[in-house]
Design a protein around this motif. Structure first.
Motif, PDB file in Angstrom:
ATOM      1  N   ILE A  76      47.941  37.918 -22.199  1.00 33.17           N
ATOM      2  CA  ILE A  76      47.479  36.964 -21.184  1.00 33.17           C
ATOM      3  C   ILE A  76      46.570  35.903 -21.811  1.00 33.17           C
ATOM      4  CG2 ILE A  76      46.124  36.720 -19.065  1.00 33.17           C
ATOM      5  CD1 ILE A  76      47.007  39.538 -18.311  1.00 33.17           C
ATOM      6  N   GLY A  77      45.671  36.337 -22.717  1.00 31.51           N
ATOM      7  CA  GLY A  77      44.742  35.399 -23.337  1.00 31.51           C
ATOM      8  C   GLY A  77      45.424  34.372 -24.212  1.00 31.51           C
ATOM      9  N   THR A  78      46.381  34.817 -25.017  1.00 32.79           N
ATOM     10  CA  THR A  78      47.091  33.869 -25.893  1.00 32.79           C
ATOM     11  C   THR A  78      47.969  32.918 -25.085  1.00 32.79           C
ATOM     12  OG1 THR A  78      48.754  35.617 -26.255  1.00 32.79           O
ATOM     13  CG2 THR A  78      47.062  35.331 -27.938  1.00 32.79           C
ATOM     14  N   ILE A  79      48.568  33.425 -23.997  1.00 27.85           N
ATOM     15  CA  ILE A  79      49.339  32.539 -23.124  1.00 27.85           C
ATOM     16  C   ILE A  79      48.428  31.483 -22.500  1.00 27.85           C
ATOM     17  CG2 ILE A  79      50.641  32.429 -20.958  1.00 27.85           C
ATOM     18  CD1 ILE A  79      51.904  35.086 -21.684  1.00 27.85           C
ATOM     19  N   PHE A  80      47.217  31.899 -22.114  1.00 24.51           N
ATOM     20  CA  PHE A  80      46.253  30.947 -21.552  1.00 24.51           C
ATOM     21  C   PHE A  80      45.903  29.869 -22.571  1.00 24.51           C
ATOM     22  CE2 PHE A  80      41.714  29.857 -21.595  1.00 24.51           C
ATOM     23  CZ  PHE A  80      41.654  29.061 -20.460  1.00 24.51           C
ATOM     24  N   ILE A  81      45.597  30.276 -23.812  1.00 26.16           N
ATOM     25  CA  ILE A  81      45.227  29.287 -24.838  1.00 26.16           C
ATOM     26  C   ILE A  81      46.357  28.297 -25.064  1.00 26.16           C
ATOM     27  CG2 ILE A  81      44.675  29.000 -27.289  1.00 26.16           C
ATOM     28  CD1 ILE A  81      43.178  31.640 -27.164  1.00 26.16           C
ATOM     29  N   GLY A  82      47.586  28.792 -25.104  1.00 28.38           N
ATOM     30  CA  GLY A  82      48.724  27.894 -25.281  1.00 28.38           C
ATOM     31  C   GLY A  82      48.953  26.998 -24.080  1.00 28.38           C
ATOM     32  N   SER A  83      48.717  27.520 -22.880  1.00 23.00           N
ATOM     33  CA  SER A  83      48.995  26.746 -21.668  1.00 23.00           C
ATOM     34  C   SER A  83      48.016  25.594 -21.474  1.00 23.00           C
ATOM     35  CB  SER A  83      48.961  27.670 -20.439  1.00 23.00           C
ATOM     36  OG  SER A  83      47.651  28.189 -20.236  1.00 23.00           O
ATOM     37  N   VAL A  84      46.832  25.688 -22.052  1.00 24.94           N
ATOM     38  CA  VAL A  84      45.857  24.597 -21.935  1.00 24.94           C
ATOM     39  C   VAL A  84      45.847  23.713 -23.187  1.00 24.94           C
ATOM     40  CG1 VAL A  84      44.379  25.843 -20.322  1.00 24.94           C
ATOM     41  CG2 VAL A  84      44.005  26.116 -22.775  1.00 24.94           C
ATOM     42  N   LEU A  86      45.393  24.315 -26.401  1.00 26.15           N
ATOM     43  CA  LEU A  86      44.288  24.499 -27.346  1.00 26.15           C
ATOM     44  C   LEU A  86      44.665  25.463 -28.471  1.00 26.15           C
ATOM     45  CD1 LEU A  86      41.137  24.711 -25.003  1.00 26.15           C
ATOM     46  CD2 LEU A  86      41.871  22.796 -26.448  1.00 26.15           C
ATOM     47  N   TRP A  87      45.964  25.653 -28.689  1.00 22.21           N
ATOM     48  CA  TRP A  87      46.363  26.612 -29.710  1.00 22.21           C
ATOM     49  C   TRP A  87      45.930  26.162 -31.107  1.00 22.21           C
ATOM     50  CZ3 TRP A  87      47.788  31.474 -29.696  1.00 22.21           C
ATOM     51  CH2 TRP A  87      48.320  32.023 -30.876  1.00 22.21           C
ATOM     52  N   VAL A  88      46.159  24.896 -31.425  1.00 15.21           N
ATOM     53  CA  VAL A  88      45.780  24.392 -32.753  1.00 15.21           C
ATOM     54  C   VAL A  88      44.270  24.487 -32.939  1.00 15.21           C
ATOM     55  CG1 VAL A  88      45.740  22.378 -34.266  1.00 15.21           C
ATOM     56  CG2 VAL A  88      47.780  22.875 -32.917  1.00 15.21           C
ATOM     57  N   GLU A  89      43.518  24.103 -31.921  1.00 11.50           N
ATOM     58  CA  GLU A  89      42.061  24.184 -32.004  1.00 11.50           C
ATOM     59  C   GLU A  89      41.600  25.631 -32.167  1.00 11.50           C
ATOM     60  OE1 GLU A  89      43.745  22.437 -29.917  1.00 11.50           O
ATOM     61  OE2 GLU A  89      43.057  20.353 -30.072  1.00 11.50           O
ATOM     62  N   ALA A  90      42.264  26.551 -31.481  1.00 14.85           N
ATOM     63  CA  ALA A  90      41.916  27.965 -31.621  1.00 14.85           C
ATOM     64  C   ALA A  90      42.172  28.463 -33.029  1.00 14.85           C
ATOM     65  CB  ALA A  90      42.705  28.801 -30.609  1.00 14.85           C
ATOM     66  N   MET A  91      43.270  28.027 -33.631  1.00 16.81           N
ATOM     67  CA  MET A  91      43.576  28.450 -35.000  1.00 16.81           C
ATOM     68  C   MET A  91      42.606  27.817 -35.997  1.00 16.81           C
ATOM     69  SD  MET A  91      45.981  30.627 -34.752  1.00 16.81           S
ATOM     70  CE  MET A  91      45.135  31.111 -33.224  1.00 16.81           C
ATOM     71  N   GLY A 254      37.550  25.103 -23.039  1.00 16.98           N
ATOM     72  CA  GLY A 254      37.226  25.468 -24.423  1.00 16.98           C
ATOM     73  C   GLY A 254      36.387  26.723 -24.504  1.00 16.98           C
ATOM     74  N   GLY A 255      35.434  26.867 -23.575  1.00 21.71           N
ATOM     75  CA  GLY A 255      34.593  28.066 -23.570  1.00 21.71           C
ATOM     76  C   GLY A 255      35.391  29.324 -23.307  1.00 21.71           C
TER      77      GLY A 255
END
Length: 275
Positions: A76-84, A86-91, A254-255
């Motif tokens: 669920i968390g990784t899907i959330f990061i991708g849906s907003v 922010l995947w590149v920023e997270a990496m 982002g938070g």
């Protein structure tokens, strides 16, 4: 209360400008190049690999070490990061955390072992650790910017200084907590000092050492927003942009992405230490 003048500011600036920078700039440039290549390499690896593969790896680690519930949270968390978006920023944030924690481990664990086995070393290292932990995190940014400029490198240096003390302290604590009867029994069987350390003390202290690694990771993540102030890319920049533009939604997004990473890394490293 101003009974005498102590020119600490003048002495410090004179030392930095007249000696440190002219004589040690080459050394700091080499460190900067090495760390920059390391962070860029990890970031490139995390961003060039398809997100689906990284998610599958995280799912496997979560399920293996933390159970099905954590695996579901990871999904669920990784899907959330991708849906907003922010995947590149997270990496990017993840790469800074990985490099900073790696440096904290390769330096902190050996220093912790030395402090546990040598009282003189402990008396030297302990006040240094106290200084590192009590100094406000923003103060780390000044020498980091001065010596390494802006970007990933000063962020890694500042994060390492902030996150290394738990690795040192918990390693030393774990070594000291090994029961004396176990040590005496090992010596009775003829173990050498090297065998005693690496085959008895370190394995028995591993849960405590991993707790220190876990705390180092959490502290490294907590520096994400602060590091963005000196040009470090990632989720911290997203939060900082939300603050500077009074964009509540952007800051919250982002938070929450940082929270997802923090919980994910925290649970996996906790259970890994227990294993």
């Amino acid at each position: 209360m101003n009974y005498f003048h102590f020119p600490l500011e003048e002495w410090t600036n004179r030392f930095v400008n007249d000696w440190l920078l002219p004589n040690m700039s080459g050394f700091f440039d080499k460190i900067s190049s090495l760390l920059s290549a390391l962070v860029d390499g990890v970031t490139y690896l995390l961003t060039v690999v398809p997100a689906e593969i990284i998610v599958l790896i995280l799912l496997f680690l979560s399920w293996k070490f933390a159970g099905k519930g954590m695996a579901l949270f990871t999904l669920i968390g990784t899907i959330f990061i991708g849906s907003v978006d922010l995947w590149v920023e997270a990496m990017q944030t993840f790469s800074i955390v990985i490099v900073s924690t790696f440096i904290s481990i390769i330096i902190g664990v050996p220093v912790g072992i030395l402090t546990a086995l040598n009282r003189t070393m402990d008396s030297i290292v302990r006040p240094i650790l106290d200084f590192m932990q009590t100094l406000p995190s923003f103060v780390y940014l000044i020498p980091a910017i001065l010596l390494f400029g802006l970007g990933n490198v000063p962020a890694v240096i500042a994060t390492f200084i902030f996150a290394a003390p738990p690795a040192v302290r918990m390693t030393a604590l774990g070594i000291r907590q090994v029961p004396n009867d176990v040590i005496e029994a090992s010596k009775a069987f003829g173990t050498t000092s090297k065998q005693l350390l690496f085959k008895v003390q370190v394995p028995l202290a591993m849960p405590t050492i991993m707790a220190g690694v876990n705390q180092s990771i959490m502290l490294a993540l907590s520096m994400a927003v602060v590091a963005s102030m000196i040009g470090a890319p990632g989720l911290g920049t997203t939060v900082l942009t939300g603050i500077s533009t009074v964009n509540v939604g952007l800051g919250l997004t982002g938070g929450l992405a940082i929270v997802v990473l923090a919980i994910l890394l925290d649970r996996i490293t906790q259970k890994l230490g227990q294993k």
